[in-house]
Design a protein around this motif. Structure first.
Motif, PDB file in Angstrom:
ATOM      1  N   VAL A  45       1.730   1.885  -3.515  1.00  0.00           N
ATOM      2  CA  VAL A  45       0.569   2.406  -4.250  1.00  0.00           C
ATOM      3  C   VAL A  45       0.426   3.896  -3.991  1.00  0.00           C
ATOM      4  CG1 VAL A  45      -1.945   2.325  -4.483  1.00  0.00           C
ATOM      5  CG2 VAL A  45      -0.643   0.186  -4.265  1.00  0.00           C
ATOM      6  N   ALA A  46       0.540   4.295  -2.739  1.00  0.00           N
ATOM      7  CA  ALA A  46       0.441   5.715  -2.381  1.00  0.00           C
ATOM      8  C   ALA A  46       1.532   6.526  -3.071  1.00  0.00           C
ATOM      9  CB  ALA A  46       0.529   5.884  -0.876  1.00  0.00           C
TER      10      ALA A  46
ATOM     11  N   SER B 255       4.745  11.468  -9.334  1.00  0.00           N
ATOM     12  CA  SER B 255       5.168  10.142  -9.795  1.00  0.00           C
ATOM     13  C   SER B 255       5.459  10.115 -11.291  1.00  0.00           C
ATOM     14  CB  SER B 255       4.101   9.091  -9.468  1.00  0.00           C
ATOM     15  OG  SER B 255       2.942   9.288 -10.262  1.00  0.00           O
TER      16      SER B 255
ATOM     17  N   GLU C 278       0.818  -1.216   0.000  1.00  0.00           N
ATOM     18  CA  GLU C 278       0.000   0.000   0.000  1.00  0.00           C
ATOM     19  C   GLU C 278       0.852   1.267   0.000  1.00  0.00           C
ATOM     20  OE1 GLU C 278      -3.072   2.077  -0.739  1.00  0.00           O
ATOM     21  OE2 GLU C 278      -3.242  -0.104  -0.593  1.00  0.00           O
TER      22      GLU C 278
ATOM     23  N   ARG D  83      -2.117   8.625 -12.816  1.00  0.00           N
ATOM     24  CA  ARG D  83      -2.478   8.357 -11.422  1.00  0.00           C
ATOM     25  C   ARG D  83      -3.909   7.822 -11.334  1.00  0.00           C
ATOM     26  NH1 ARG D  83      -2.494  12.859  -8.382  1.00  0.00           N
ATOM     27  NH2 ARG D  83      -2.450  14.288 -10.148  1.00  0.00           N
ATOM     28  N   ASN D  84      -4.014   6.562 -11.687  1.00  0.00           N
ATOM     29  CA  ASN D  84      -5.290   5.853 -11.668  1.00  0.00           C
ATOM     30  C   ASN D  84      -5.109   4.643 -10.748  1.00  0.00           C
ATOM     31  OD1 ASN D  84      -7.080   3.582 -12.559  1.00  0.00           O
ATOM     32  ND2 ASN D  84      -7.896   5.150 -13.925  1.00  0.00           N
ATOM     33  N   ARG D  85      -5.795   4.652  -9.618  1.00  0.00           N
ATOM     34  CA  ARG D  85      -5.585   3.595  -8.616  1.00  0.00           C
ATOM     35  C   ARG D  85      -5.847   2.204  -9.193  1.00  0.00           C
ATOM     36  NH1 ARG D  85      -5.170   2.405  -3.189  1.00  0.00           N
ATOM     37  NH2 ARG D  85      -4.960   4.617  -2.642  1.00  0.00           N
ATOM     38  N   ALA D  86      -6.915   2.064  -9.955  1.00  0.00           N
ATOM     39  CA  ALA D  86      -7.238   0.743 -10.495  1.00  0.00           C
ATOM     40  C   ALA D  86      -6.115   0.225 -11.397  1.00  0.00           C
ATOM     41  CB  ALA D  86      -8.554   0.797 -11.265  1.00  0.00           C
ATOM     42  N   LYS D  87      -5.526   1.111 -12.195  1.00  0.00           N
ATOM     43  CA  LYS D  87      -4.456   0.687 -13.100  1.00  0.00           C
ATOM     44  C   LYS D  87      -3.169   0.400 -12.341  1.00  0.00           C
ATOM     45  CE  LYS D  87      -6.252   3.005 -17.223  1.00  0.00           C
ATOM     46  NZ  LYS D  87      -6.019   4.028 -18.263  1.00  0.00           N
ATOM     47  N   VAL D  88      -2.872   1.208 -11.329  1.00  0.00           N
ATOM     48  CA  VAL D  88      -1.676   0.977 -10.524  1.00  0.00           C
ATOM     49  C   VAL D  88      -1.791  -0.357  -9.780  1.00  0.00           C
ATOM     50  CG1 VAL D  88      -0.419   1.767  -8.468  1.00  0.00           C
ATOM     51  CG2 VAL D  88      -1.035   3.403 -10.278  1.00  0.00           C
ATOM     52  N   GLU D  89      -2.939  -0.585  -9.162  1.00  0.00           N
ATOM     53  CA  GLU D  89      -3.130  -1.840  -8.440  1.00  0.00           C
ATOM     54  C   GLU D  89      -3.140  -3.030  -9.394  1.00  0.00           C
ATOM     55  OE1 GLU D  89      -6.680  -1.141  -6.169  1.00  0.00           O
ATOM     56  OE2 GLU D  89      -5.567  -0.186  -4.516  1.00  0.00           O
TER      57      GLU D  89
ATOM     58  N   LEU E 177       0.696   7.008  -6.704  1.00  0.00           N
ATOM     59  CA  LEU E 177      -0.441   7.894  -6.927  1.00  0.00           C
ATOM     60  C   LEU E 177      -0.133   9.340  -6.548  1.00  0.00           C
ATOM     61  CD1 LEU E 177      -3.378   5.643  -5.665  1.00  0.00           C
ATOM     62  CD2 LEU E 177      -2.755   6.156  -8.034  1.00  0.00           C
TER      63      LEU E 177
END
Length: 198
Positions: free
Chosen positions: A76-77, A84, A73, A88-94, A80
């Motif tokens: 991920v932070a 970076s 996590e 910065r798309n959480r779904a794509k990063v995860e 995002l």
């Protein structure tokens, strides 16, 4: 020198078209890189992703799946954060992190991701002969089959359209139009490849 029209005149596109697009890739590091970039591109222009490629390389540990798979996590932070340099798309990063873990599972099961991917075409690129870019499809039966398999394994952002773009990028499919100066060299290379060449 005639190129596929999509290459246009922007240097980044021209260089990518001339040097990378459609070249058969058997290196797992390169295959993971393009998997990550193509997933990030979903819904966006490919040029946007190419222009941020170095930032993606830094963000995702030079596209080493064994490193990315251990991201948590805090990572991920970090990815995002505004500085970076990536989308910065959480779904794509995860998804990139999750896909790294599945990628390693495929490697473990098949010896390499390349062996698994190229197994769909017996190690030899699927060569097309399109006269016009308008004839190049957005997906294909091959892409749909690979997409189904990838989704069943747990990969994310691997719909048929994205997978077809991926197959084009890494040379599993040759979709330079026949009038493009890259078509004949890559067609000849494709003809020289086969199961034993992997």
């Amino acid at each position: 020198m005639r190129r596929c029209k999509w290459a246009g005149s922007r240097e980044l596109y021209v260089r990518y078209h001339d040097e990378e697009w459609g070249v058969p890739q058997f290196d797992d590091g390169v295959l993971f890189e393009f998997l990550t970039l193509e997933a990030a591109q979903a819904g966006l222009q490919w040029y946007l992703i190419l222009s941020r490629r170095e930032a993606y390389r830094q963000a995702f540990a030079d596209f080493q799946p064994e490193v990315v798979a251990r991201y948590g996590e805090e990572d991920v932070a970090r990815l995002l954060a505004p500085d970076s340099g990536i989308i910065r798309n959480r779904a794509k990063v995860e998804a990139a992190i999750h896909n790294a873990r599945v990628f390693l599972e495929v490697q473990a099961a098949h010896g390499s991701f390349a062996s698994w991917l190229w197994g769909f075409v017996d190690g030899k690129p699927e060569v097309h002969a399109f006269a016009r870019e308008e004839d190049v499809p957005a997906t294909s039966p091959l892409a749909e089959r690979v997409s189904r398999e990838m989704r069943s394994l747990g990969f994310r952002f691997v719909g048929p359209v994205m997978v077809y773009a991926y197959l084009q990028a890494v040379g599993v499919v040759l979709d330079h139009v026949v009038t493009c100066f890259r078509y004949e060299p890559l067609r000849a290379l494709a003809e020289s490849l086969g199961h034993d060449a992997r």
